[in-house]
Design a protein around this motif. Structure first.
Motif, PDB file in Angstrom:
ATOM      1  N   PRO A  53       0.062  10.584   5.751  1.00  0.00           N
ATOM      2  CA  PRO A  53      -0.632   9.311   5.478  1.00  0.00           C
ATOM      3  C   PRO A  53      -1.132   9.185   4.054  1.00  0.00           C
ATOM      4  O   PRO A  53      -1.342   8.069   3.572  1.00  0.00           O
ATOM      5  CB  PRO A  53      -1.791   9.326   6.484  1.00  0.00           C
ATOM      6  N   HIS A  54      -1.346  10.324   3.364  1.00  0.00           N
ATOM      7  CA  HIS A  54      -1.826  10.266   1.982  1.00  0.00           C
ATOM      8  C   HIS A  54      -0.706   9.967   0.989  1.00  0.00           C
ATOM      9  O   HIS A  54      -0.963   9.698  -0.183  1.00  0.00           O
ATOM     10  CB  HIS A  54      -2.466  11.604   1.604  1.00  0.00           C
ATOM     11  N   LEU A  55       0.545  10.021   1.442  1.00  0.00           N
ATOM     12  CA  LEU A  55       1.687   9.852   0.556  1.00  0.00           C
ATOM     13  C   LEU A  55       1.946   8.368   0.301  1.00  0.00           C
ATOM     14  O   LEU A  55       2.141   7.591   1.233  1.00  0.00           O
ATOM     15  CB  LEU A  55       2.929  10.494   1.177  1.00  0.00           C
ATOM     16  N   ARG A  56       1.968   7.975  -0.956  1.00  0.00           N
ATOM     17  CA  ARG A  56       2.213   6.582  -1.331  1.00  0.00           C
ATOM     18  C   ARG A  56       3.633   6.466  -1.885  1.00  0.00           C
ATOM     19  O   ARG A  56       3.955   7.064  -2.908  1.00  0.00           O
ATOM     20  CB  ARG A  56       1.201   6.117  -2.374  1.00  0.00           C
ATOM     21  N   VAL A  57       4.465   5.698  -1.204  1.00  0.00           N
ATOM     22  CA  VAL A  57       5.856   5.500  -1.610  1.00  0.00           C
ATOM     23  C   VAL A  57       5.920   4.298  -2.535  1.00  0.00           C
ATOM     24  O   VAL A  57       5.354   3.240  -2.245  1.00  0.00           O
ATOM     25  CB  VAL A  57       6.764   5.293  -0.381  1.00  0.00           C
ATOM     26  N   THR A  91      17.848   8.216   3.673  1.00  0.00           N
ATOM     27  CA  THR A  91      16.907   7.390   2.915  1.00  0.00           C
ATOM     28  C   THR A  91      16.232   8.256   1.866  1.00  0.00           C
ATOM     29  O   THR A  91      15.873   9.407   2.132  1.00  0.00           O
ATOM     30  CB  THR A  91      15.842   6.777   3.835  1.00  0.00           C
ATOM     31  N   LEU A  92      16.067   7.696   0.692  1.00  0.00           N
ATOM     32  CA  LEU A  92      15.430   8.394  -0.421  1.00  0.00           C
ATOM     33  C   LEU A  92      14.159   7.644  -0.787  1.00  0.00           C
ATOM     34  O   LEU A  92      14.162   6.415  -0.901  1.00  0.00           O
ATOM     35  CB  LEU A  92      16.377   8.466  -1.615  1.00  0.00           C
ATOM     36  N   TYR A  93      13.052   8.387  -0.962  1.00  0.00           N
ATOM     37  CA  TYR A  93      11.761   7.794  -1.301  1.00  0.00           C
ATOM     38  C   TYR A  93      11.308   8.293  -2.665  1.00  0.00           C
ATOM     39  O   TYR A  93      11.387   9.491  -2.953  1.00  0.00           O
ATOM     40  CB  TYR A  93      10.694   8.167  -0.260  1.00  0.00           C
ATOM     41  N   LEU A  94      10.838   7.386  -3.492  1.00  0.00           N
ATOM     42  CA  LEU A  94      10.220   7.749  -4.766  1.00  0.00           C
ATOM     43  C   LEU A  94       8.711   7.776  -4.571  1.00  0.00           C
ATOM     44  O   LEU A  94       8.110   6.780  -4.158  1.00  0.00           O
ATOM     45  CB  LEU A  94      10.575   6.745  -5.858  1.00  0.00           C
ATOM     46  N   GLU A 147       0.810  -1.220   0.000  1.00  0.00           N
ATOM     47  CA  GLU A 147       0.000   0.000   0.000  1.00  0.00           C
ATOM     48  C   GLU A 147       0.845   1.272   0.000  1.00  0.00           C
ATOM     49  O   GLU A 147       0.292   2.374   0.024  1.00  0.00           O
ATOM     50  CB  GLU A 147      -0.939   0.021   1.207  1.00  0.00           C
ATOM     51  N   GLY A 148       2.184   1.158   0.001  1.00  0.00           N
ATOM     52  CA  GLY A 148       3.040   2.328  -0.028  1.00  0.00           C
ATOM     53  C   GLY A 148       3.396   2.880   1.336  1.00  0.00           C
ATOM     54  O   GLY A 148       3.909   4.000   1.433  1.00  0.00           O
TER      55      GLY A 148
END
Length: 500
Positions: A300-304, A314-317, A267-268
């Motif tokens: 919480p709305h952010l999907r990784v 740490t790097l997130y796309l 779910e990201g």
């Protein structure tokens, strides 16, 4: 002696005849050349058998000639034969809508290359591939070995695959052995530092069958993390999660005594736990706490979609929302980024077309650009890959095309195609990837709300920094806006007219 009558021999020729193309032009006028035979009269199994002996590139080209050959060359029967010819030891075709075609393309395009660092010399070396590998999905070099994960979840252990040549160059060992470390693996990771000396343990995210609880029958599939010694492949530790937790990626961060494991769910969302790596080889059991990472808790709305890490960062796309002012600035690239790799102070990006972009410190030539100049913006290097990994000595590039991953654009973006000044006309109906038109309308609304011309100029400079433009394009717009702003220095502070 009487003359012996010799029957006349008529040559038969086979032609391609497609119902949608109609009869061959001038066919009735061609006489004395025999009666043509349509290839459609042959049994389909025979045509598929003949086509399967063509190289993969020729099969794709033949399928573009007409509707009939498109259907024949795209059939699963042809690709099943091609797959068995390319990988005779492959026992299963995998999954997907087109399993045999997907398996054939994966194994035809798979490859692992490395380029040694050291200035202008560019020398690509291809690895010795495991014959049983079903494409290449992930790989990781350690101090002595290389680990490769294929598309059916089999993790291969290539022992002593890298050696030093007489000139001091690193090269692949031709007689290296490989074994299967484990199956049903999803992802794996090791110490994030570029020095492979620190990569003592291998953390494997896998799915295992667990016995059911008391009073129930059957078993359940649960995700777990298994820890192996990279030197011998021996498993020394295992932790199992609740069956409701499904993960797809694992990365490591921190020192050995406070090793943080970051786990990305389907779910990201990102969860983390901390282990003491120096005590993993001791025969003991303990309970660790799995906690939601701060980035998923605060946003919480952010999907990784993907993670990368080094020892301390740490790097997130994620997907970019141009209307959300709290989001970080977008990358100045016109295509979707599918994979990233994070070094000590540089990073690598792979877009949906397989192009590689490097950015950051280039003191040792680690960006692969052929020089030692730092790059403040993502810079394309003339290589193509689907995954990257680097050590102190080499940049590793993995290639394996998956037809299930469809690009967001049908053609390369016009700004990146050499010699192309306009978008491709064959891209179909106009699209609005990422809500670009809506974002431009919002930008115009923000500019219109500014009271003075100077404020509008400043707002336009800010918007140029938000837009996914190339570095040279941003510099051009900023310089042009500065020139206009200096030229309009004597303009009154009142609101401009609609013509302005």
């Amino acid at each position: 002696m009487g003359e012996k009558a010799v029957p006349s021999l008529r040559r038969r020729r086979v032609k391609r005849s497609c119902p949608s193309c109609g009869p061959e032009p001038g066919g009735e006028e061609k006489k004395g050349r025999g009666n043509p035979i349509s290839v459609q009269l042959f049994p389909p199994e025979l045509v598929e058998h003949i086509i399967s002996f063509l190289p993969v590139r020729d099969v794709v080209t033949l399928g573009q000639t007409c509707h009939y050959f498109h259907e024949v060359c795209d059939s699963e029967g042809v690709w099943r034969r091609i797959c068995r010819r390319l990988s005779p030891r492959l026992r299963e075709q995998g999954s997907g809508v087109r399993p045999w075609k997907r398996a054939a393309i994966l194994n035809y395009t798979k490859g692992l290359y490395f380029q040694a660092f050291g200035g202008r010399r560019r020398c690509l070396n291809k690895s010795i591939a495991p014959l049983l590998a079903h494409g290449y999905r992930r790989f990781l070099p350690t101090k002595d070995h290389v680990f490769i994960l294929d598309y059916v979840g089999t993790l291969f252990f290539l022992k002593n695959s890298l050696v030093s040549s007489t000139l001091g160059q690193i090269q692949w060992k031709r007689a290296c052995r490989y074994v299967v470390l484990c199956r049903r693996a999803k992802d794996f990771a090791s110490d994030p530092r570029c020095d492979t000396v620190y990569r003592k343990y291998l953390y494997v995210l896998a799915t295992r069958e667990q016995p059911g609880v008391v009073g129930t029958t059957g078993s359940r599939s649960c995700d777990c993390v298994e820890v192996y010694l990279q030197s011998s492949g021996q498993r020394v530790f295992k932790m199992t999660f609740h069956h409701s937790m499904n993960f797809k990626q694992i990365v490591l961060v921190g020192q050995e005594t406070q090793r943080a494991l970051l786990l990305l769910t389907e779910e990201g969302k990102i969860y983390s736990l901390v282990v003491n790596e120096t005590q993993l080889d001791q025969p003991r059991s303990y309970t660790v706490q799995l906690a939601l990472r701060k980035v998923s808790h605060c946003l919480p709305h952010l999907r990784v979609s993907c993670m990368a890490s080094n020892q301390s960062s740490t790097l997130y796309l994620t997907a970019f929302d141009p209307l959300d002012q709290q989001m970080p600035l977008a990358l100045s690239l016109p295509a979707k980024i599918l994979f990233c790799a994070l070094g000590y102070n540089h990073l690598g990006l792979v877009d949906e077309f397989g192009r590689i972009f490097m950015q950051g410190n280039n003191r040792y030539g680690q960006l692969g650009t052929g020089d030692k100049m730092d790059r403040g913006e993502p810079t394309q290097v003339p290589l193509c890959a689907c995954s990257l990994c680097s050590t102190r000595e080499c940049l590793y590039m993995l290639c394996s095309h998956d037809i299930e991953h469809h690009p967001a654009y049908r053609d390369l973006p016009a700004s990146r195609v050499v010699g192309t000044s306009e978008p491709s006309l064959g891209a179909g109906a106009p699209q609005d990837p990422g809500g670009a038109a809506q974002a431009c309308e919002e930008y115009l609304s923000q500019i219109h709300s500014c009271p003075t011309l100077q404020d509008r100029m400043e707002k336009m400079k800010e918007i140029v920094g938000w837009m996914p433009l190339m570095a040279a394009q941003k510099d051009f717009f900023w310089e042009a806006l500065d020139m206009l702003q200096r030229a309009a220095g004597g303009v009154g502070q009142g609101p401009p007219t609609p013509e302005n």
